[in-house]
Design a protein around this motif. Structure first.
Motif, short mmCIF file in Angstrom:
data_model
loop_
_atom_site.label_atom_id
_atom_site.label_comp_id
_atom_site.label_asym_id
_atom_site.label_seq_id
_atom_site.Cartn_x
_atom_site.Cartn_y
_atom_site.Cartn_z
N ALA A 1 0.81 -1.21 0.00
CA ALA A 1 0.00 0.00 0.00
C ALA A 1 0.84 1.26 0.00
N SER A 2 2.11 1.18 0.38
CA SER A 2 2.93 2.39 0.46
C SER A 2 3.16 3.03 -0.90
N ASP A 3 2.95 2.25 -1.99
CA ASP A 3 3.16 2.78 -3.32
C ASP A 3 1.89 3.31 -3.95
N ALA A 4 0.79 3.36 -3.20
CA ALA A 4 -0.48 3.84 -3.76
C ALA A 4 -0.30 5.24 -4.29
N GLY A 5 -0.71 5.45 -5.53
CA GLY A 5 -0.62 6.77 -6.13
C GLY A 5 0.74 7.10 -6.70
N ARG A 6 1.69 6.17 -6.64
CA ARG A 6 3.03 6.42 -7.16
C ARG A 6 3.27 5.54 -8.38
N GLY A 7 4.01 6.08 -9.32
CA GLY A 7 4.36 5.27 -10.48
C GLY A 7 4.43 6.12 -11.73
N SER A 8 4.94 5.49 -12.80
CA SER A 8 5.03 6.18 -14.08
C SER A 8 4.16 5.45 -15.09
N LEU A 9 3.51 6.21 -15.95
CA LEU A 9 2.63 5.66 -16.97
C LEU A 9 3.15 6.06 -18.33
N ARG A 10 2.99 5.16 -19.28
CA ARG A 10 3.34 5.48 -20.67
C ARG A 10 2.09 5.30 -21.51
N ILE A 11 1.60 6.38 -22.10
CA ILE A 11 0.39 6.29 -22.90
C ILE A 11 0.69 6.76 -24.31
N ASN A 12 -0.09 6.25 -25.24
CA ASN A 12 0.02 6.61 -26.65
C ASN A 12 -1.29 7.23 -27.10
N ALA A 13 -1.22 8.30 -27.89
CA ALA A 13 -2.43 8.97 -28.33
C ALA A 13 -2.22 9.58 -29.70
N PRO A 14 -3.29 9.71 -30.50
CA PRO A 14 -3.18 10.39 -31.78
C PRO A 14 -2.76 11.85 -31.57
N ILE A 15 -1.96 12.36 -32.48
CA ILE A 15 -1.34 13.67 -32.29
C ILE A 15 -2.38 14.78 -32.14
N SER A 16 -3.30 14.89 -33.08
CA SER A 16 -4.24 16.01 -33.07
C SER A 16 -5.16 15.94 -31.85
N PHE A 17 -5.66 14.76 -31.53
CA PHE A 17 -6.55 14.63 -30.38
C PHE A 17 -5.81 15.01 -29.10
N ALA A 18 -4.59 14.52 -28.95
CA ALA A 18 -3.82 14.82 -27.73
C ALA A 18 -3.56 16.31 -27.60
N GLN A 19 -3.20 16.95 -28.69
CA GLN A 19 -2.91 18.38 -28.62
C GLN A 19 -4.14 19.19 -28.23
N MET A 20 -5.31 18.73 -28.63
CA MET A 20 -6.53 19.49 -28.37
C MET A 20 -7.17 19.17 -27.03
N TYR A 21 -7.05 17.91 -26.56
CA TYR A 21 -7.90 17.48 -25.46
C TYR A 21 -7.21 16.78 -24.30
N LEU A 22 -5.90 16.56 -24.35
CA LEU A 22 -5.27 15.81 -23.26
C LEU A 22 -4.72 16.69 -22.14
N ALA A 23 -4.36 17.92 -22.43
CA ALA A 23 -3.66 18.73 -21.41
C ALA A 23 -4.51 18.93 -20.16
N ARG A 24 -5.78 19.25 -20.30
CA ARG A 24 -6.60 19.53 -19.12
C ARG A 24 -6.78 18.29 -18.25
N PRO A 25 -7.19 17.12 -18.80
CA PRO A 25 -7.29 15.95 -17.92
C PRO A 25 -5.96 15.52 -17.32
N LEU A 26 -4.86 15.70 -18.06
CA LEU A 26 -3.55 15.38 -17.49
C LEU A 26 -3.24 16.29 -16.30
N ALA A 27 -3.59 17.57 -16.42
CA ALA A 27 -3.37 18.49 -15.30
C ALA A 27 -4.18 18.08 -14.08
N ARG A 28 -5.44 17.70 -14.29
CA ARG A 28 -6.29 17.27 -13.18
C ARG A 28 -5.74 15.99 -12.54
N PHE A 29 -5.31 15.05 -13.39
CA PHE A 29 -4.80 13.78 -12.88
C PHE A 29 -3.52 13.99 -12.06
N LEU A 30 -2.58 14.77 -12.59
CA LEU A 30 -1.31 14.97 -11.90
C LEU A 30 -1.47 15.79 -10.62
#
Length: 300
Positions: A88-117
């Motif tokens: 349980a000590s590692d809960a919330g810790r770690g690195s993720l590698r995700i793949n996304a289409p370029i145009s979609f990521a540029q338009m729509y990923l920044a805000r949810p990434l900010a909320r998640f981080l």
């Protein structure tokens, strides 16, 4: 633990790493053993299973259908073992590698990434931007976003949203070349194509009698959605584009749609991962944030 079971677990661990790295040498380095040990364990596992799991040539290593089934179980066992040792000590810790289409990521990923981080300050995310379909296992991707009708049975998908497809043009182009009223009219138009479609020279529409395939041609084929949209806006020709990409352009009149009555059903925006690899808690948390962000869209 019996000796055969112990051998099976070691063989599964070696096999899983070989599949993930597409290399016996790299798998051995990750496991901290010699290449000969990994090779022997995988060969013993194939003997126990009674089927060939890998196809090895001098230039390439690929996984058989039976091998993908074994890998699904092996990856799940290794993930559960890792979770048990991390605790349980590692809960919330770690690195993720995700793949996304370029145009979609540029338009729509920044805000949810900010909320998640912000909610997971001990996590880190690497985003691979690519419009091609990457091999999730070979490129060690935890989860990929794909905007398509999924066909790959080796992937597990979660639908996050949908987006309609539309044939778009600039008003100036339609004034110059005329407006197509039926799919067959496209034979007289410059149709700009997206290079990553399976059949880029054929657009598929739907009418009262079912599917209407139309052969198209034009002066430009590109491998990026944003460039394709801008080429349409410049009046070079028409193109099939996802609604999420052109929503604002349609509202302002920069682009207009044609052939709306013939468009097929919306396509899904999916998060996919390899079969047998359950998404880690951090991946599920990120997808929850992304799904919530996309839920209010009107692209369908």
């Amino acid at each position: 633990m019996t000796e055969p079971l112990f051998d099976d677990l070691l063989g599964l661990a070696c096999f899983a790493r070989v599949v993930e790295h597409r290399s016996f040498t790299r798998a051995a380095a990750v496991l901290g053993v010699s290449k000969s040990v990994v090779s022997a364990r995988v060969s013993r596992l194939e003997s126990r299973v009674g089927e060939r799991l890998l196809i090895r040539t001098t230039r390439k290593l690929s996984v058989t259908d039976a091998g993908m089934g074994v890998y699904a179980h092996a990856a799940r066992l290794l993930e559960e073992a890792g979770a048990a040792t991390r605790g349980a000590s590692d809960a919330g810790r770690g690195s993720l590698r995700i793949n996304a289409p370029i145009s979609f990521a540029q338009m729509y990923l920044a805000r949810p990434l900010a909320r998640f981080l912000a909610a997971h300050p001990r996590a880190s995310v690497e985003v691979m931007l690519s419009d091609r379909l990457v091999d999730l296992v070979e490129e060690r991707v935890d989860v990929a976003l794909r905007i398509t009708r999924l066909r790959d049975s080796n992937l597990v998908a979660r639908k996050l949203a949908t987006t309609a497809l539309c044939v778009c043009a600039a008003p100036a182009y339609l004034k110059r070349r005329g407006t197509p009223r039926r799919p067959e009219d496209l034979s007289g138009h410059a149709c700009l194509r997206y290079a990553h479609l399976r059949v880029e020279d054929e657009w598929r529409f739907h009418g009262p009698r079912g599917r209407i395939p139309v052969s198209v041609s034009g002066p430009l084929t590109v491998a990026n959605g944003t460039l394709l949209r801008e080429a349409v806006a410049e009046g070079i020709g028409l193109a099939v584009l996802p609604r999420f990409m052109v929503d604002e352009d349609l509202r302002t009149g920069r682009l207009v749609t044609v052939l709306d009555d013939f468009m097929p059903r919306p396509v899904g925006i999916h998060a996919v991962h390899a079969a047998g690899r359950s998404p880690a808690p951090l991946v599920r948390a990120l997808l929850d944030v992304l799904a919530a962000e996309l839920r209010s869209s009107r692209w369908g």
